[in-house]
Design a protein around this motif. Structure first.
Motif, PDB file in Angstrom:
ATOM      1  N   SER A 183      45.663  31.303  38.024  1.00 42.68           N
ATOM      2  CA  SER A 183      44.923  32.535  37.746  1.00 42.68           C
ATOM      3  C   SER A 183      44.469  32.542  36.295  1.00 42.68           C
ATOM      4  CB  SER A 183      45.769  33.780  38.039  1.00 42.68           C
ATOM      5  OG  SER A 183      46.788  33.932  37.073  1.00 42.68           O
ATOM      6  N   LEU A 184      43.417  33.311  36.057  1.00 40.88           N
ATOM      7  CA  LEU A 184      42.860  33.464  34.715  1.00 40.88           C
ATOM      8  C   LEU A 184      42.462  34.917  34.545  1.00 40.88           C
ATOM      9  CD1 LEU A 184      41.595  32.366  32.050  1.00 40.88           C
ATOM     10  CD2 LEU A 184      39.523  31.883  33.355  1.00 40.88           C
ATOM     11  N   HIS A 185      42.912  35.536  33.456  1.00 40.82           N
ATOM     12  CA  HIS A 185      42.483  36.913  33.225  1.00 40.82           C
ATOM     13  C   HIS A 185      42.266  37.160  31.736  1.00 40.82           C
ATOM     14  CE1 HIS A 185      46.827  37.594  32.456  1.00 40.82           C
ATOM     15  NE2 HIS A 185      46.438  38.665  31.775  1.00 40.82           N
ATOM     16  N   ILE A 227      39.284  41.620  33.490  1.00 40.26           N
ATOM     17  CA  ILE A 227      38.802  40.852  34.640  1.00 40.26           C
ATOM     18  C   ILE A 227      39.803  39.735  34.948  1.00 40.26           C
ATOM     19  CG2 ILE A 227      36.364  41.383  34.323  1.00 40.26           C
ATOM     20  CD1 ILE A 227      36.013  38.753  32.860  1.00 40.26           C
ATOM     21  N   ARG A 228      39.886  39.361  36.237  1.00 42.60           N
ATOM     22  CA  ARG A 228      40.884  38.386  36.656  1.00 42.60           C
ATOM     23  C   ARG A 228      40.338  37.535  37.811  1.00 42.60           C
ATOM     24  NH1 ARG A 228      46.475  38.555  36.322  1.00 42.60           N
ATOM     25  NH2 ARG A 228      46.341  40.709  35.587  1.00 42.60           N
ATOM     26  N   LEU A 229      40.662  36.249  37.789  1.00 44.73           N
ATOM     27  CA  LEU A 229      40.389  35.332  38.882  1.00 44.73           C
ATOM     28  C   LEU A 229      41.712  34.763  39.369  1.00 44.73           C
ATOM     29  CD1 LEU A 229      37.217  33.427  37.608  1.00 44.73           C
ATOM     30  CD2 LEU A 229      37.358  34.743  39.723  1.00 44.73           C
ATOM     31  N   THR A 230      41.958  34.862  40.665  1.00 41.46           N
ATOM     32  CA  THR A 230      43.210  34.382  41.238  1.00 41.46           C
ATOM     33  C   THR A 230      42.896  33.369  42.333  1.00 41.46           C
ATOM     34  OG1 THR A 230      44.197  36.551  40.829  1.00 41.46           O
ATOM     35  CG2 THR A 230      45.386  35.074  42.310  1.00 41.46           C
ATOM     36  N   LYS A 231      43.574  32.215  42.286  1.00 45.20           N
ATOM     37  CA  LYS A 231      43.316  31.150  43.245  1.00 45.20           C
ATOM     38  C   LYS A 231      43.806  31.536  44.634  1.00 45.20           C
ATOM     39  CE  LYS A 231      43.504  26.117  43.570  1.00 45.20           C
ATOM     40  NZ  LYS A 231      44.042  24.888  42.941  1.00 45.20           N
ATOM     41  N   SER A 232      42.978  31.247  45.634  1.00 45.62           N
ATOM     42  CA  SER A 232      43.343  31.510  47.024  1.00 45.62           C
ATOM     43  C   SER A 232      42.956  30.294  47.849  1.00 45.62           C
ATOM     44  CB  SER A 232      42.614  32.760  47.532  1.00 45.62           C
ATOM     45  OG  SER A 232      41.205  32.558  47.531  1.00 45.62           O
ATOM     46  N   ALA A 233      43.179  30.390  49.143  1.00 48.93           N
ATOM     47  CA  ALA A 233      42.875  29.259  50.021  1.00 48.93           C
ATOM     48  C   ALA A 233      41.375  28.950  50.042  1.00 48.93           C
ATOM     49  CB  ALA A 233      43.373  29.558  51.431  1.00 48.93           C
ATOM     50  N   LYS A 234      40.534  29.960  49.775  1.00 43.41           N
ATOM     51  CA  LYS A 234      39.084  29.788  49.836  1.00 43.41           C
ATOM     52  C   LYS A 234      38.443  29.611  48.463  1.00 43.41           C
ATOM     53  CE  LYS A 234      38.640  32.489  54.097  1.00 43.41           C
ATOM     54  NZ  LYS A 234      37.979  33.660  54.755  1.00 43.41           N
TER      55      LYS A 234
END
Length: 470
Positions: free
Chosen positions: A165-167, A176-183
């Motif tokens: 993840s990156l925030h 703002i935040r980006l979180t890794k998922s299966a897609k």
């Protein structure tokens, strides 16, 4: 039989008496060397306060035992000194604190001059393709590439050292935040809601409005808002004089006790050349918001007094001015406002654009028809604002273009004309029509809101002046 009375045998053998004498001497010596337990407790406490090395504490604690609070109840100092001594013992035996180990899965970097998202990823040990994967996985991920100096990015890595993840906090109110998922990566935006309170500012013009407003604690945007609110009656390009003063009550946004932004101007008062103008913000029952005088008359007029904020008048309306380029007497049917190239130009009133294009010596020009009787012209523009084209509608105060030097122009300025029924008039002297006042059925509601705001300005100003006299 002897007449002598027999002597009583001694109570203690001589050897015992000698031993007792020796013990008494040793006790006396001990009292000289080792004081009473109470005094020793105080002395130890004092030495602990003045000398902190751990080895010295060990030496002193082995020389004489510290007194416990429970053993000194008869002493007025027992509870205090005993407690301090116990604290000293606790400090003595407590192991040294070790620095907390950093979480190997957490990385934090601060944006410096010249940094890009790629350089920041490299600083935390992530490969270059990780940046590409991140930006390609989500349309909103590109917001992370819009970096600001001093911005902090926080990375969370998984067990394989890959980005989980990156925030980042992009403002006082937004994260703002980006979180890794299966897609790929999921984007989230968190908006914090601040507490809104009212604030007051007062200033006196010494050299310029912007400098005085800054000293009073007003931001540039708040100063512009004040000029916009009062711009129907005051020409901030030419009317401002040293000694003019202003009062403003406005909304202030607060998060965790810190000011993070400002909101609307609730009331404003400006004294210009001895005449005072007051504005109060009011939202009617239909939800429409506007500014009114303290007695309920609308401040909004059909036209604003000047289409450029804080510009300098370089040439006035004249029937016989010598043209600076043509070098001959020619009527100057408008007013020229000199300002830096690119300064925004505003529509003086609501209307429909008759022309947005080139027109002879005017260069890039906009002509707006305001109903059947009024027209305004804006010449020498550098360019037009987005959406400005012939036939489109505009609202009062809308940006229509930017100051330039196109056409017959010696320098960057706006040539502004005002027509009434086809006749050119001086826009600086033209009396503009007024908008509608507060409706009768809302007047009482308006006064209930406006009177406390005006009273607040009066009270705050009186308090401030009284404090300055002390």
């Amino acid at each position: 039989m002897s007449n002598e009375t027999p002597k009583a045998p001694p109570l203690y053998p001589k050897s015992h008496l000698l031993a007792a004498s020796g013990i008494a001497a040793l006790l006396s010596l001990a009292l000289l060397v080792f004081p009473s337990s109470e005094v020793e407790a105080k002395k130890t406490t004092l030495s602990l306060e003045l000398e902190s090395p751990a080895d010295q504490l060990k030496d002193e604690s082995s020389a004489a035992p510290l007194v416990q609070a429970g053993n000194e109840q008869d002493s007025p100092f027992a509870q205090i000194d005993g407690a301090e001594s116990n604290t000293a013992q606790a400090n003595e035996t407590k192991p040294e604190a070790k620095p907390e180990a950093k979480d190997p899965a957490h990385r934090e970097v601060t944006v410096a001059s010249g940094d890009t998202l790629s350089t920041l990823f490299a600083k935390v040990g992530l490969p270059a393709n990780a940046v590409h994967d991140l930006l390609a996985s989500n349309k909103q991920a590109k917001q992370f590439s819009q970096l600001k100096h001093g911005q902090v990015l926080q990375f969370e890595l998984d067990k394989d050292g890959q980005l989980a993840s990156l925030h980042s906090k992009v403002s006082n109110l937004e994260t703002i935040r980006l979180t890794k998922s299966a897609k790929g990566y999921t984007f989230d935006r968190e908006i914090s809601k601040p507490v809104v309170r009212t604030a007051y500012a007062h200033g006196v013009i010494k050299s310029s409005l912007s400098a005085s407003a800054q000293r009073a604690g007003l931001s540039h945007s708040m100063t512009m808002d004040m000029a916009k609110v009062l711009g129907y009656d005051i020409d901030f390009a030419q009317d401002i004089r040293p000694g003019d003063e202003f009062d403003v009550v406005y909304e202030q946004k607060v998060m965790d006790g810190k000011v993070v932004g400002t909101g609307n101007i609730l009331s404003a008062r400006f004294t210009n050349r001895g005449k005072t103008y007051t504005a109060v913000r009011y939202t009617n029952k239909q939800g429409n918001t506007s500014y009114y005088t303290a007695d309920g008359n609308s401040l909004r007029k059909a036209f604003i007094r000047t289409p450029v904020d804080f510009a300098r008048i370089s040439s006035r309306f004249s029937a016989g001015r010598k043209h600076p380029i043509l070098n001959k007497i020619r009527a100057h049917k408008g007013v020229d406002y000199a300002a830096p190239r690119g300064t925004p130009i505003k529509a003086a009133g609501d209307g429909r654009i008759e022309l947005a294009g080139r027109r002879g010596g005017y260069g890039n020009t906009v002509i707006i028809a305001h109903g059947n009787s009024y027209k305004t012209l804006y010449g020498h523009m550098q360019g037009f604002a987005k959406g400005i084209k012939t036939g489109s509608s505009v609202k009062q105060g809308q940006i229509i273009g930017y100051i330039g030097t196109t056409g017959l122009s010696t320098g960057p300025h706006l040539h502004y004309e005002f027509q009434v029924n086809g006749v050119h008039v001086d826009p600086l002297s033209q009396k503009v029509p007024m908008a509608d006042p507060i409706a009768k059925n809302e007047r009482q509601r308006f006064l209930q809101q406006s009177q406390p705001l005006v009273a607040r300005m009066d009270q705050e100003k009186a308090t401030l002046l009284a404090a300055n006299k002390r």
